[in-house]
Design an enzyme around this catalytic site. Structure first.
Site, PDB file in Angstrom:
ATOM      1  N   TRP A 164       0.826  -1.217   0.000  1.00 51.68           N
ATOM      2  CA  TRP A 164       0.000   0.000   0.000  1.00 51.68           C
ATOM      3  C   TRP A 164       0.849   1.251   0.000  1.00 51.68           C
ATOM      4  O   TRP A 164       0.438   2.269  -0.552  1.00 51.68           O
ATOM      5  CB  TRP A 164      -1.010  -0.033   1.147  1.00 51.68           C
TER       6      TRP A 164
ATOM      7  N   ASP B 173      -1.750   6.441   6.507  1.00 46.48           N
ATOM      8  CA  ASP B 173      -2.767   5.519   6.017  1.00 46.48           C
ATOM      9  C   ASP B 173      -3.120   4.595   7.194  1.00 46.48           C
ATOM     10  O   ASP B 173      -2.332   3.733   7.577  1.00 46.48           O
ATOM     11  CB  ASP B 173      -2.196   4.706   4.848  1.00 46.48           C
TER      12      ASP B 173
ATOM     13  N   LYS C 103     -12.781  -1.950   7.073  1.00 44.55           N
ATOM     14  CA  LYS C 103     -12.173  -2.824   8.091  1.00 44.55           C
ATOM     15  C   LYS C 103     -12.777  -2.494   9.455  1.00 44.55           C
ATOM     16  O   LYS C 103     -13.620  -3.237   9.942  1.00 44.55           O
ATOM     17  CB  LYS C 103     -10.655  -2.690   8.078  1.00 44.55           C
TER      18      LYS C 103
HETATM   19  N1  PMP Z   1      -4.214   0.960   2.523  1.00 43.22           N
HETATM   20  C1  PMP Z   1      -4.283  -0.146   3.282  1.00 43.22           C
HETATM   21  C2  PMP Z   1      -3.430  -0.236   4.513  1.00 43.22           C
HETATM   22  C3  PMP Z   1      -5.150  -1.176   2.918  1.00 43.22           C
HETATM   23  O1  PMP Z   1      -5.222  -2.289   3.661  1.00 43.22           O
HETATM   24  C4  PMP Z   1      -5.946  -1.033   1.764  1.00 43.22           C
HETATM   25  C5  PMP Z   1      -6.948  -2.084   1.311  1.00 43.22           C
HETATM   26  N2  PMP Z   1      -6.977  -3.247   1.907  1.00 43.22           N
HETATM   27  C6  PMP Z   1      -5.819   0.110   0.998  1.00 43.22           C
HETATM   28  C7  PMP Z   1      -4.954   1.102   1.418  1.00 43.22           C
HETATM   29  C8  PMP Z   1      -6.621   0.311  -0.265  1.00 43.22           C
HETATM   30  O2  PMP Z   1      -7.917   0.571   0.090  1.00 43.22           O
HETATM   31  P1  PMP Z   1      -9.103   0.729  -0.958  1.00 43.22           P
HETATM   32  O3  PMP Z   1      -9.382  -0.624  -1.494  1.00 43.22           O
HETATM   33  O4  PMP Z   1     -10.205   1.290  -0.095  1.00 43.22           O
HETATM   34  O5  PMP Z   1      -8.653   1.671  -2.003  1.00 43.22           O
END
Ligand code: PMP
Length: 360
Positions: free
Chosen positions: A102, A172, A196
Site C-alpha cells: 500500500w 494511512d 475494516k
Molecule cells: N491501505 C491499506 C493499509 C489497505 O489495507 C488497503 C486495502 N486493503 C488500501 C490502502 C486500499 O484501500 P481501498 O481498497 O479502499 O482503495
C-alpha cells in the site's frame, strides 16, 4: 450469534448488533417510511445521520477543533493521488517509509506529482518489520512524510509514530483506525478506507489539519480538492449515504463499548491469545518481528504450502474463514478487527491446536 467467524482482511466483519439495528431500520428509518438507502442526502434525516456520525467520530478519536473530518469516495487508494495533488506543492518533494504494497502504490502515485524520497524500506525483509526511523533520516524540505500505520498484508504496525517535527505526517490508517487511542495532533492527515474497522466499503474517512486544506492548484478537479469537501460538509455531491449511516452505527457501538481505550484492551487480549499460541507452537510460525506485530492482522505459516492449504480448508469447514493469506505472501492470515469477538479468536486457537496434534 452467527456460526461463521469472519477473519477476512476487508471488507471485514461488522458488529452483529450494528447489522441487526440496520436490519430493523431497513424498511423504515425512524418513522420516515423510507430506508436510508432511499432518502435524499439533503433531507433532515440524512443530515442528522452524517452530523451525528462526524460528532461521534470526533468524540471517540478526540479530534482537535482545527481538524476537518471529510467523507470521501474512491477508497483509500484515491488518497494516494489526492494527498500529493493537495499538499505536495511547496517543494514538490515528499518522504516515504515503504512498508508494503500500500505504500508502494502510494509512492507510484506521488511520483506523478513530484520527487519521492524513500527514507527507509523493509522490502529486503519481505516487509516483515517496520524500519527504525530517526529524525536525521527525514528531509528538512519535504512537503510531507507518508506512512502506513498498519500493513494489512504483512501484519506489521508502528508501535512508535515517528516525530516529523514541522513536516506534516500523513498516515494511512485503513486497517487500524479506531483500534486504539491515538494522538491526532501528531498527524497532518489521517485517512482510512471504511471496510475494516469503520463500516462497509464506499466511504473513506479523511481527518485533515485545516492549514493543509485550500492549497491545491486551480487545475485540480473539484472532487479531488479537499476544500470542496470541507466547504460543503462532504455534500458537494451525493455522498455514499448508506456507508456513512453504517459507519455512524459502528461509532455508536464503539462508544457503548467504552471507546478506544476499551477497544485497545480487547484487541490486545485477542492478539495475545493468538500470538502466545503461535509462539509456543511447533507447527505454526509468525514471520513478523515481534516488536512490530499488528493487533489487527496476524499472518502465520507452517512452512509447507500443502499443509497451509489443508489448514485453510479444514478451518473453513469449521466456520473459521477466510484464513488464506494475501495472494502475494501465501500462508494464513487472521484479521481480528474490533468487531471480532474474543470467542472467535479462542475458537481459532482451539482449532489450530487440534490441527497441530493431528499433523505432527
Ligand atoms: N491501505 C491499506 C493499509 C489497505 O489495507 C488497503 C486495502 N486493503 C488500501 C490502502 C486500499 O484501500 P481501498 O481498497 O479502499 O482503495
Amino acid at each position: 450469534m452467527r456460526d461463521v467467524f469472519n477473519f477476512g482482511a476487508g471488507p471485514a466483519i461488522l458488529p452483529e448488533s450494528v447489522l441487526q439495528k440496520a436490519a430493523d431500520e431497513m424498511l423504515n428509518y425512524k418513522d420516515s417510511g423510507m430506508s436510508v438507502m432511499e432518502m435524499s442526502h439533503r433531507g433532515k434525516e440524512f443530515k442528522g445521520i452524517i452530523e451525528k456520525a462526524e460528532a461521534d467520530l470526533r468524540e471517540i478519536m478526540d479530534i482537535p477543533d482545527n481538524y476537518k473530518v471529510l467523507f470521501v469516495q474512491g477508497g483509500a487508494s484515491l488518497q494516494f493521488s489526492m494527498i500529493p495533488l493537495n499538499i505536495m506543492n511547496k517543494n514538490k518533494r515528499c518522504d516515504f517509509i515503504n512498508t508494503g504494497q500500500w505504500t508502494k502504490k502510494a509512492i507510484s502515485e506521488a511520483k506523478k506529482f513530484g520527487t519521492v524520497n524513500i527514507i527507509a524500506t523493509s522490502e529486503n525483509d519481505n516487509f516483515t518489520q517496520i524500519p527504525d526511523i530517526t529524525s536525521d533520516m527525514l528531509s528538512k524540505d519535504a512537503d510531507y512524510v507518508h506512512i502506513a500505520t498498519n500493513n494489512t498484508i504483512y501484519g506489521t504496525a508502528y508501535n512508535n509514530i515517528p516525530d516529523t517535527g514541522d513536516v506534516p505526517l500523513v498516515a494511512d490508517m485503513s486497517s487500524n483506525i479506531l483500534s486504539a487511542p491515538i494522538d491526532v495532533s501528531k498527524f497532518g492527515i489521517i485517512f482510512a478506507g471504511a471496510q475494516k474497522n469503520i463500516g462497509p466499503a464506499g466511504v473513506t474517512i479523511v481527518i485533515i489539519r485545516e492549514d493543509l486544506i485550500g492549497n491545491a492548484g486551480d487545475k485540480v478537479p473539484a472532487l479531488l480538492d479537499y476544500k470542496t469537501y470541507a466547504d460543503a460538509g462532504s455534500m458537494y455531491n451525493t455522498p455514499p449515504c448508506y456507508s456513512i449511516y453504517i459507519a455512524g452505527l459502528v461509532f455508536e457501538w464503539i462508544k457503548e463499548k467504552g471507546g478506544l481505550v476499551a477497544m485497545e484492551k480487547l484487541n490486545k487480549e485477542k492478539a495475545d491469545i493468538l500470538y502466545d499460541y503461535i509462539d509456543s507452537s511447533k507447527l505454526f510460525n509468525s514471520p513478523v518481528r515481534k516488536e512490530d506485530r499488528s493487533l489487527m492482522n496476524v499472518p502465520f505459516v507452517t512452512g509447507n504450502d500443502e499443509l497451509d492449504g489443508k489448514f485453510i480448508k479444514q478451518a473453513s469447514e469449521k466456520g473459521l474463514k477466510p484464513l488464506k493469506g494475501h495472494r502475494t505472501v501465501g500462508g494464513m492470515r487472521a484479521s481480528i478487527y474490533n468487531a471480532m469477538p474474543i470467542e472467535g479468536v479462542k475458537r481459532l486457537v482451539e482449532f489450530m491446536k487440534e490441527f497441530e496434534k493431528d499433523n505432527k
